[in-house]
Every structure is written in C-alpha cells, then in structure tokens.
Design a protein around this motif. Structure first.
Motif, PDB file in Angstrom:
ATOM      1  N   LEU A   1      -4.667  -0.341  11.096  1.00 40.78           N
ATOM      2  CA  LEU A   1      -4.001   0.933  10.793  1.00 40.78           C
ATOM      3  C   LEU A   1      -5.009   1.973  10.316  1.00 40.78           C
ATOM      4  O   LEU A   1      -4.957   3.138  10.716  1.00 40.78           O
ATOM      5  CB  LEU A   1      -2.931   0.726   9.719  1.00 40.78           C
ATOM      6  N   PHE A   2      -5.940   1.542   9.480  1.00 47.56           N
ATOM      7  CA  PHE A   2      -6.950   2.476   8.967  1.00 47.56           C
ATOM      8  C   PHE A   2      -7.857   2.939  10.109  1.00 47.56           C
ATOM      9  O   PHE A   2      -8.207   4.111  10.213  1.00 47.56           O
ATOM     10  CB  PHE A   2      -7.785   1.797   7.869  1.00 47.56           C
TER      11      PHE A   2
ATOM     12  N   ILE B   1       4.229   4.303  13.381  1.00 47.91           N
ATOM     13  CA  ILE B   1       2.854   4.730  13.081  1.00 47.91           C
ATOM     14  C   ILE B   1       2.604   6.168  13.528  1.00 47.91           C
ATOM     15  O   ILE B   1       1.684   6.831  13.028  1.00 47.91           O
ATOM     16  CB  ILE B   1       1.830   3.773  13.732  1.00 47.91           C
TER      17      ILE B   1
ATOM     18  N   MET C   1      -6.366   5.551  12.333  1.00 52.71           N
ATOM     19  CA  MET C   1      -6.429   6.920  11.792  1.00 52.71           C
ATOM     20  C   MET C   1      -7.841   7.498  11.913  1.00 52.71           C
ATOM     21  O   MET C   1      -8.011   8.695  12.167  1.00 52.71           O
ATOM     22  CB  MET C   1      -5.951   6.947  10.340  1.00 52.71           C
TER      23      MET C   1
ATOM     24  N   ARG D   1      -2.892  17.331   8.607  1.00 55.33           N
ATOM     25  CA  ARG D   1      -3.631  17.556   7.353  1.00 55.33           C
ATOM     26  C   ARG D   1      -4.935  18.292   7.632  1.00 55.33           C
ATOM     27  O   ARG D   1      -5.334  19.191   6.903  1.00 55.33           O
ATOM     28  CB  ARG D   1      -3.914  16.231   6.652  1.00 55.33           C
TER      29      ARG D   1
ATOM     30  N   ARG E   1       0.763  13.182  10.833  1.00 59.26           N
ATOM     31  CA  ARG E   1       0.459  13.686   9.484  1.00 59.26           C
ATOM     32  C   ARG E   1      -1.053  13.811   9.299  1.00 59.26           C
ATOM     33  O   ARG E   1      -1.542  14.758   8.684  1.00 59.26           O
ATOM     34  CB  ARG E   1       1.067  12.724   8.452  1.00 59.26           C
ATOM     35  N   THR E   2      -1.785  12.853   9.854  1.00 60.09           N
ATOM     36  CA  THR E   2      -3.245  12.867   9.722  1.00 60.09           C
ATOM     37  C   THR E   2      -3.850  14.079  10.436  1.00 60.09           C
ATOM     38  O   THR E   2      -4.708  14.775   9.886  1.00 60.09           O
ATOM     39  CB  THR E   2      -3.821  11.551  10.283  1.00 60.09           C
TER      40      THR E   2
ATOM     41  N   GLN F   1       2.452   8.814  10.823  1.00 57.61           N
ATOM     42  CA  GLN F   1       1.196   8.866  10.087  1.00 57.61           C
ATOM     43  C   GLN F   1       0.097   9.518  10.927  1.00 57.61           C
ATOM     44  O   GLN F   1      -0.737  10.263  10.413  1.00 57.61           O
ATOM     45  CB  GLN F   1       0.775   7.460   9.667  1.00 57.61           C
TER      46      GLN F   1
END
Lengths: 82, 409
Positions: free
Chosen positions: B205-206, B245, B209, B255, B251-252, B248
C-alpha cells in the motif's frame, strides 16, 4: 527541528485523520493501530506528516515501523535530506 | 506515427461469485465495515474447470468476429497466474480463439502491471506502423489463490479482460506521448511458488502511493500541456487491488496538486473516480486487468460521456512499477461497451455459499502442480450442466502427464 516537534506534527495528523481522538491523549510509544487506524489511515498520516515536515523518503521504508516514536526517529534521520 | 487506441473491449468476470457480506459473517467481521473499507460487494470465483487460460479466452471470444480474427497480427497476454513457467498461455489462447499461424504471441509478467505491459507493447507496435494495418489483441487474466482466514481474503477476486487495439480505435485513443513511469526494487506482494501469493500488504500500500506520486509527476514532466489537476482529467482509473484503495490514491494526488478539504475531496472522488469502480466492486481484485475493468466501468456508467473526454489511468505492479497515462474517449464508446452486456453476465453468476467457496478453493489447490487430474464437473449443484454445457465457453477438460487440454464446452 527537535524530535518533540516531529512527534507533535505526527500527533496533529493522527488527530486530523482519525475520529474522536484528541492530540493530548496520544501516547507516542503506541502504534497508530492502537487508536483504530487502518492501513490507509496510516498512509495518510505518514504522507501528511512528510509534507508538513518537508521530508521525502520512500513510504515503503516506513511500512513496518512499530510505533509513533519510531516513526519520529525515522523522520528525524531524514530532516534536511532531499 | 499511427493513431492508436481501443476498438473493442470485453470483460469475463467468471461464472460464479462470493458475496463479501456472507464472507464477513462467516469470518466474524462486520459486513458493513468490510463493504465500507474495501468497496467490494462480491468477488468473482472460478469453478475448478476454469483458470487464467479460460478466462482470457472467454473474454476475447465474447467480443471478436471472424473478421477481427483475420485482422489480428499480434496477441499479448499479461498474467501473474500462468499455468506454466515456460509455455506461455498466449499459445493456448491463440489456438482456442482460432488465430492464424503468423500471429506473434507471448506472455508478459509484472504482477498487476502485466496487463499494461502487454498493452504498452501492442500500442507501440500499432503506433510505429510496423503492424502494417494489423490489429493487436491484448488480454489480461488473473485469479487469486487461497487465503482462508487472512485479512487479504477480503480483497481477492479474478477477471479476464480483452482489448482489440488498432489504428482505427472506436472506444478510446491513447495520448501516446503522455506517459510517466516510476519503478523501484522491493518485495511487496509476490508469487514465489505455484501455490503461494505472499508479501507484506502494508509495504504494498505504501509503495502504491509512492508509485502514484512518482509516475504522475513524471507524466507532468513528459507533458507539454499545462495540467490543472481539477480540470484536465474528467475521470481517473486507478489500479484496484481493491476498489477502496482508489480513495487514498486520489487523496494522495490531490494533496500534492489540488488540495481539498474532506467534503470537497469526497465530492471529487464520487464524481471522477467512483464511475471507474462499477465492475471492480463486483469482481474484486482485478490484478493485471484493473485498468481494462476501470475503463469499461467508466464508459458503462456514463451513457452521456462526450467525445474527447480525457481519462487518466494509473497502473501498479508489485515489485514494483507504476505508470500514469491518458487517453481520450471516442464517439459511441458507451454503446459499444453496453453491447457487451457485462452487467448482465455478472448478474448471471452463481452465488456460492462460503462452504462451496472453501470446497472449491481446497479442491483447486490439489490440482496445482498435479500432473494428472480431470476437473470435477459434478460439483456445485450441476453448474457445469446448467451454465457451461453447449455454451461454447472455454473450459479445462483434463491434465494428463502435465499436458493441459482445453475445449469449448
């Protein structure tokens, strides 16, 4: 920047991203999971904290860090590095 | 360079499914929380007479005419679920769908990026002109392994997907000069044996991103346009190991490129990302077919989608590589996808009980690396007779001394 300032940034982002948690109630020796964070919440806290601290390190290196204090240590090592 | 894009698309979401609510109850979890976190309602489930070969062949057969078969000059199959380490499943699929002897074919591997690796090669071949007017058939096909009682059990699934790629696209035209790639050498999720599908989901997951950030920034660097994140893309098709996912992922990128408060972010997600999740919510993990499934979802969800609508795609493969690319919708795309009746096919799947799902997966495991077996078609209340017999769907008939025989049912 001091480690305490880094811990404060992480705590602020935990409080911003998780429901019903106050900054003053967060214990850095605990994991975010102890406060109900799921994997995606943790990614968001880590990402927001890196942005606030102007740190760029691969997120994948942070995935296995156990608690908030250890995350702050990792951030501290990378302050000022680009 | 030739124009290049997608002329036809089809999905094959297997013939059975498992309701994630049923699974949540069986595993002592809250069904509503499972539905909320993962955004999956059902996952696809193969009977034991189907595998990556049958899913890929069935996806292609569902869209190709006899003329299409004559026009195809290349077949590339992306998978992380091949049935052989040497012989590519493109050879099985090539014969099952009846392509000619001069059609180059092979298999690509890069975890969930495999489908886009296959697509990229086909796109470059057509764009270069070396295709000499021929079309490319690109297939992505994958299915989960067994994960009983693990957290990952809720993000499993399977699907076969097919694109017909040509210089006369009718669905989507790729913006070939706009592409950003990002890669790193890590172990996040991987398949070290024919049975295991292992790794560290947190790392994956990390890394996902990192990849969406890195590939999008490179997409911007390779793009001569001034890109306003809020207006340049009408829709986003993010890779879906599980649909949840994508929130996220969005959202990433927001941002970094268009910060939003939570309600605005949710609105933007609902408007520009949710339409891409229509089918992934029903088949579960899409593996290498993810972007194909997402594109079909957007086009099916938006009957009034306009010519020239730009869609941004993000593909991710563990290991790892991320790629961000884009394409523009062509007139009539919705009607072409609608005619494939993908929703109707998913509606017709057999809903299995948790006990049937467990029995199916346990039996399938005994077949892996087994040199001799005949898939048991008597199971599941006569499902083979009801759904397959006489349908023309491709099935695995037997494995004898490791030789696999596939037939049209």
């Amino acid at each position: 920047m001091t480690k305490q300032e880094i811990v404060d940034v992480i705590k602020k982002n935990i409080a911003d991203n998780l429901d019903d948690i106050d900054v003053k109630d967060i214990d850095p020796t605990k994991s975010m999971k102890d406060y109900g964070a799921n994997s995606l919440d943790i990614i968001e806290v880590v990402s927001c904290s890196m942005r606030d601290l102007d740190i760029r390190i691969p997120r994948s290196e942070l995935a296995d860090i156990g608690n908030i204090d250890q995350l702050a240590d990792k951030f501290l090592e990378n302050i000022g590095k680009k | 360079m030739n124009r290049v894009g997608i002329e036809k698309i089809n999905l094959y979401g297997t013939s059975m499914c498992l309701d994630l609510g049923d699974l949540a109850v069986a595993r002592g979890k809250d069904p509503q929380k499972v539905a909320h976190d993962y955004l999956i309602t059902t996952r696809s489930l193969n009977p034991v007479w189907e595998d990556a070969v049958t899913m890929g062949a069935n996806a292609a057969l569902g869209m190709l005419t006899e003329q299409d078969k004559k026009d195809i000059g290349m077949l590339i199959v992306g998978t992380e679920g091949s049935v052989d380490f040497g012989k590519p499943i493109s050879t099985n699929i090539h014969s099952l769908i009846g392509l000619g002897p001069h059609v180059r074919n092979y298999e690509t591997k890069f975890a969930c990026y495999s489908g886009c690796a296959a697509l990229d090669t086909a796109v470059n071949w057509v764009a270069s002109g070396l295709n000499k007017g021929k079309k490319a058939l690109v297939i992505a096909t994958d299915f989960s392994r067994k994960h009983f009682n693990l957290l990952e059990e809720f993000v499993m699934g399977g699907v076969g997907a097919a694109y017909l790629v040509s210089e006369t696209p009718k669905i989507l035209e790729f913006e070939t000069a706009k592409k950003g790639t990002w890669t790193t050498d890590i172990y996040d999720t991987f398949r070290p044996t024919a049975v295991d599908e292992v790794g560290n989901n947190e790392v994956s997951l990390f890394s996902y991103m990192d990849a969406v950030t890195g590939s999008y920034n490179e997409y911007l660097a390779q793009n001569t346009d001034t890109v306003d994140f809020n207006t340049y893309f009408s829709y986003f098709v993010y890779h879906t190991p599980f649909p949840g996912i994508t929130y996220q992922a969005h959202r990433t990128l927001c941002r970094d490129h268009a910060p939003k408060k939570k309600p605005e972010l949710q609105d933007d997600f609902d408007r520009r990302v949710t339409p891409a999740l229509r089918f992934a919510k029903r088949v579960g993990s899409c593996y290498g077919a993810s972007n194909f499934v997402g594109l079909a979802s957007v086009l099916m969800s938006k009957p009034d989608i306009k010519e020239g609508t730009r869609i941004g795609f993000f593909s991710y493969g563990s290991g790892a590589l991320g790629e961000f690319y884009s394409g523009k919708v062509l007139p009539g795309a919705h009607e072409i996808v609608k005619a494939q009746k993908i929703d109707e096919a998913l509606d017709a799947r057999r809903r299995c009980t948790v006990a049937e799902y467990e029995a199916t997966e346990n039996l399938r495991e005994t077949y892996i690396e087994n040199p001799n077996f005949v898939p048991d078609t008597s199971l599941l209340g006569g499902w083979y007779q009801k759904h397959y017999a006489g349908s023309g769907l491709v099935v695995l008939k037997e494995v004898k001394d490791f030789y696999r025989t596939y037939v049209r049912a």
